[in-house]
Write a protein that holds these residues in place. Structure first.
Motif, PDB file in Angstrom:
ATOM      1  N   ILE A   1      31.575  12.597  68.906  1.00  0.00           N
ATOM      2  CA  ILE A   1      32.085  11.225  68.956  1.00  0.00           C
ATOM      3  C   ILE A   1      32.717  10.983  70.324  1.00  0.00           C
ATOM      4  O   ILE A   1      33.472  11.820  70.822  1.00  0.00           O
ATOM      5  N   GLU A   2      32.403   9.853  70.928  1.00  0.00           N
ATOM      6  CA  GLU A   2      33.025   9.467  72.195  1.00  0.00           C
ATOM      7  C   GLU A   2      34.421   8.922  71.878  1.00  0.00           C
ATOM      8  O   GLU A   2      34.595   7.741  71.554  1.00  0.00           O
ATOM      9  N   VAL A   3      35.416   9.837  71.949  1.00  0.00           N
ATOM     10  CA  VAL A   3      36.768   9.493  71.520  1.00  0.00           C
ATOM     11  C   VAL A   3      37.368   8.377  72.367  1.00  0.00           C
ATOM     12  O   VAL A   3      38.052   7.482  71.849  1.00  0.00           O
ATOM     13  N   PHE A   4      37.114   8.402  73.671  1.00  0.00           N
ATOM     14  CA  PHE A   4      37.670   7.367  74.550  1.00  0.00           C
ATOM     15  C   PHE A   4      37.205   5.986  74.100  1.00  0.00           C
ATOM     16  O   PHE A   4      38.005   5.043  73.992  1.00  0.00           O
ATOM     17  N   GLU A   5      35.901   5.848  73.823  1.00  0.00           N
ATOM     18  CA  GLU A   5      35.371   4.566  73.398  1.00  0.00           C
ATOM     19  C   GLU A   5      35.925   4.166  72.031  1.00  0.00           C
ATOM     20  O   GLU A   5      36.230   2.989  71.780  1.00  0.00           O
ATOM     21  N   GLU A   6      36.069   5.164  71.131  1.00  0.00           N
ATOM     22  CA  GLU A   6      36.594   4.887  69.796  1.00  0.00           C
ATOM     23  C   GLU A   6      38.024   4.351  69.853  1.00  0.00           C
ATOM     24  O   GLU A   6      38.378   3.397  69.157  1.00  0.00           O
ATOM     25  N   PHE A   7      38.844   4.970  70.713  1.00  0.00           N
ATOM     26  CA  PHE A   7      40.233   4.505  70.811  1.00  0.00           C
ATOM     27  C   PHE A   7      40.328   3.185  71.569  1.00  0.00           C
ATOM     28  O   PHE A   7      41.268   2.414  71.359  1.00  0.00           O
ATOM     29  N   ARG A   8      39.380   2.937  72.438  1.00  0.00           N
ATOM     30  CA  ARG A   8      39.345   1.620  73.090  1.00  0.00           C
ATOM     31  C   ARG A   8      39.051   0.542  72.054  1.00  0.00           C
ATOM     32  O   ARG A   8      39.680  -0.531  72.041  1.00  0.00           O
ATOM     33  N   LEU A   9      38.096   0.846  71.168  1.00  0.00           N
ATOM     34  CA  LEU A   9      37.784  -0.087  70.085  1.00  0.00           C
ATOM     35  C   LEU A   9      38.975  -0.266  69.139  1.00  0.00           C
ATOM     36  O   LEU A   9      39.260  -1.372  68.673  1.00  0.00           O
ATOM     37  N   LEU A  10      39.682   0.838  68.856  1.00  0.00           N
ATOM     38  CA  LEU A  10      40.857   0.768  67.982  1.00  0.00           C
ATOM     39  C   LEU A  10      41.932  -0.125  68.588  1.00  0.00           C
ATOM     40  O   LEU A  10      42.512  -0.979  67.903  1.00  0.00           O
ATOM     41  N   THR A  11      42.202   0.058  69.872  1.00  0.00           N
ATOM     42  CA  THR A  11      43.203  -0.765  70.554  1.00  0.00           C
ATOM     43  C   THR A  11      42.819  -2.234  70.492  1.00  0.00           C
ATOM     44  O   THR A  11      43.650  -3.108  70.208  1.00  0.00           O
ATOM     45  N   SER A  12      41.554  -2.515  70.766  1.00  0.00           N
ATOM     46  CA  SER A  12      41.076  -3.902  70.727  1.00  0.00           C
ATOM     47  C   SER A  12      41.202  -4.482  69.329  1.00  0.00           C
ATOM     48  O   SER A  12      41.560  -5.645  69.145  1.00  0.00           O
ATOM     49  N   GLU A  13      40.905  -3.664  68.327  1.00  0.00           N
ATOM     50  CA  GLU A  13      41.005  -4.103  66.936  1.00  0.00           C
ATOM     51  C   GLU A  13      42.445  -4.460  66.575  1.00  0.00           C
ATOM     52  O   GLU A  13      42.719  -5.498  65.960  1.00  0.00           O
ATOM     53  N   VAL A  14      43.389  -3.599  66.960  1.00  0.00           N
ATOM     54  CA  VAL A  14      44.799  -3.835  66.658  1.00  0.00           C
ATOM     55  C   VAL A  14      45.290  -5.111  67.344  1.00  0.00           C
ATOM     56  O   VAL A  14      45.973  -5.947  66.738  1.00  0.00           O
ATOM     57  N   VAL A  15      44.936  -5.254  68.619  1.00  0.00           N
ATOM     58  CA  VAL A  15      45.348  -6.443  69.371  1.00  0.00           C
ATOM     59  C   VAL A  15      44.782  -7.703  68.727  1.00  0.00           C
ATOM     60  O   VAL A  15      45.470  -8.710  68.553  1.00  0.00           O
ATOM     61  N   SER A  16      43.507  -7.638  68.359  1.00  0.00           N
ATOM     62  CA  SER A  16      42.848  -8.804  67.778  1.00  0.00           C
ATOM     63  C   SER A  16      43.471  -9.188  66.447  1.00  0.00           C
ATOM     64  O   SER A  16      43.720 -10.366  66.167  1.00  0.00           O
ATOM     65  N   ARG A  17      43.743  -8.192  65.599  1.00  0.00           N
ATOM     66  CA  ARG A  17      44.346  -8.478  64.296  1.00  0.00           C
ATOM     67  C   ARG A  17      45.763  -9.033  64.457  1.00  0.00           C
ATOM     68  O   ARG A  17      46.171  -9.962  63.750  1.00  0.00           O
ATOM     69  N   THR A  18      46.525  -8.435  65.369  1.00  0.00           N
ATOM     70  CA  THR A  18      47.923  -8.843  65.563  1.00  0.00           C
ATOM     71  C   THR A  18      48.019 -10.242  66.150  1.00  0.00           C
ATOM     72  O   THR A  18      48.806 -11.076  65.706  1.00  0.00           O
ATOM     73  N   ALA A  19      47.198 -10.502  67.181  1.00  0.00           N
ATOM     74  CA  ALA A  19      47.305 -11.775  67.894  1.00  0.00           C
ATOM     75  C   ALA A  19      46.609 -12.918  67.179  1.00  0.00           C
ATOM     76  O   ALA A  19      47.100 -14.044  67.169  1.00  0.00           O
ATOM     77  N   PHE A  20      45.433 -12.640  66.587  1.00  0.00           N
ATOM     78  CA  PHE A  20      44.623 -13.731  66.045  1.00  0.00           C
ATOM     79  C   PHE A  20      44.335 -13.612  64.552  1.00  0.00           C
ATOM     80  O   PHE A  20      43.714 -14.487  63.967  1.00  0.00           O
ATOM     81  N   GLY A  21      44.750 -12.504  63.926  1.00  0.00           N
ATOM     82  CA  GLY A  21      44.465 -12.338  62.512  1.00  0.00           C
ATOM     83  C   GLY A  21      42.995 -12.102  62.228  1.00  0.00           C
ATOM     84  O   GLY A  21      42.512 -12.366  61.136  1.00  0.00           O
TER      85      GLY A  21
END
Length: 404
Positions: free
Chosen positions: A20-40
């Motif tokens: 698993i490309e961990v760097f890409e996975e955590f980049r996606l995780l960060t984006s997911e958290v930001v998106s959920r927090t900011a825009f629901g």
């Protein structure tokens, strides 16, 4: 965050026995958290938006050290044209996500959960400005906007933690902190502490600050630390909140110092130099903090609150301006008992409280009466230098007055 991590772990189960490309996975995780927090919304909903952000970051770093001279090239570089398109696409994408979020909130009845703050904010703006362009004089009157800003700073403080080093031993309640100890203060955790803010500490409630910061924090100033504490803290003063709100005098500059109307008119930020509360012709910093009638009232109340003894009589001293056309000379001398060192100082001001001149001198060794007399001497010399003749002299030494 929990939902986003669970989504990532479910995705990982499909790749058992594979790399698993961990760097890409955590980049996606960060984006997911930001998106959920900011825009629901989820990352997938804003996937195109995040891809555009990545492209824009790449173009920024690619051209970070490139220099361009205005006017030399009539054609815009390809990267600049592309970045403008990306910037426009990101802005439109964010607006679209917010619109969807608001439409969903209206459908399920979320809008009025904690009051329709957007509608209240618009009403406040229209009430103050109408159809006019907003100006600096009216911004301080937008109470609802101030409440929303304070709530936003409380819920999402720009500084999530503060580090400080103790210079000398200090007592904090029952705790003694020795010198040279580094203290870590988690502002975000303090803002979300139910013992300080109640069980709704994690919710956006703009009316929380309807009666000001002091009431919201129950006079615990350290419970609200969006930028830290001290003379550069942003917002209204806790002890004189009513004064600052009514007079609209807390007008911070870029370095967050008090900006009076006297200073604001020099910077072309207002057309009125008078105090907004008492209508004194010139609102100086000294007038704001001491001479304004509301300031005197609040200082007096603060003195009563901090020194409420049964046998104490509170006396509030204030500078009284001279009659129009006269100048007041205030003088004082002092003596340090342990060393016998004496000094004197004085200030000349007109009937508006404007500074004309001042002095401070070290007079060596002597008695306090000598200091008072020398202070009078230097004060009169200063008045002569300024070619002033109609002077009112004010000092606190009866002996000096009798000698004269």
């Amino acid at each position: 965050m929990t939902a986003s991590v669970e989504t990532m772990l479910v995705r990982w189960k499909k790749h058992e026995g594979k790399e698993i490309e961990v760097f890409e996975e955590f980049r996606l995780l960060t984006s997911e958290v930001v998106s959920r927090t900011a825009f629901g919304s989820s990352y997938l909903e804003g996937k195109n938006l995040f891809e555009m952000l990545m492209k824009l970051y790449f173009l920024i770093f690619k051209n970070l050290f490139k220099f361009r001279f205005p006017g030399i090239s009539l054609l815009k570089p390809k990267d600049e044209v592309e970045s403008k398109k990306l910037e426009k696409g990101i802005r439109e994408g964010i607006i679209e996500i917010v619109k969807k979020r608001e439409e969903k909130a209206i459908m399920i009845g979320e809008t009025d959960s904690f009051g329709n703050w957007q509608e209240e904010a618009r009403k406040g703006i229209l009430q103050i400005f109408g159809k006019q362009t907003p100006n600096s004089d009216g911004l301080a009157k937008l109470k609802t906007i101030g409440m929303i800003i304070n709530e936003s700073l409380w819920l999402y403080p720009p500084i999530v933690s503060i580090a400080r080093k103790v210079e000398r031993e200090v007592r904090l309640g029952k705790l003694i902190v020795p010198a040279n100890v580094e203290i870590f203060i988690p502002s975000l955790a303090i803002h979300h502490e139910p013992q300080l803010w109640g069980e709704d500490a994690h919710l956006f409630k703009w009316e929380r600050f309807s009666e000001g910061i002091a009431k919201a924090t129950k006079n615990k100033i350290a419970a609200f630390l969006p930028f830290g504490m001290g003379p550069k803290v942003t917002g209204y003063s806790t002890d004189f909140e009513g004064l600052l709100e009514d007079c609209q005098i807390w007008k911070p500059t870029s370095n967050e110092k008090i900006l009076s109307n006297e200073q604001r008119i020099r910077r072309h930020l207002t057309g009125n130099c008078a105090c907004d509360y008492c209508k004194w012709p010139i609102e100086s910093t000294l007038h704001i903090l001491r001479d304004c009638s509301r300031a005197r009232k609040d200082w007096f109340q603060a003195i009563i609150n901090t020194n409420s003894g049964a046998n104490k009589v509170q006396v509030l001293l204030a500078w009284v301006p001279p009659e129009i056309g006269l100048v007041k000379l205030n003088i004082d001398g002092s003596c340090r008992g342990s060393t016998g060192a004496i000094g004197a100082g004085g200030v000349l001001r007109d009937h508006l409280g404007q500074w004309i001149g001042g002095f401070a001198v070290n007079l060596g060794q002597g008695e306090v009466l000598e200091a008072e007399l020398w202070g009078l001497f230097f004060g009169l010399n200063l008045a002569i230098e300024k070619k002033l003749h109609d002077i009112v002299i004010e000092m606190d030494s009866d002996t000096t007055v009798l000698l004269i």
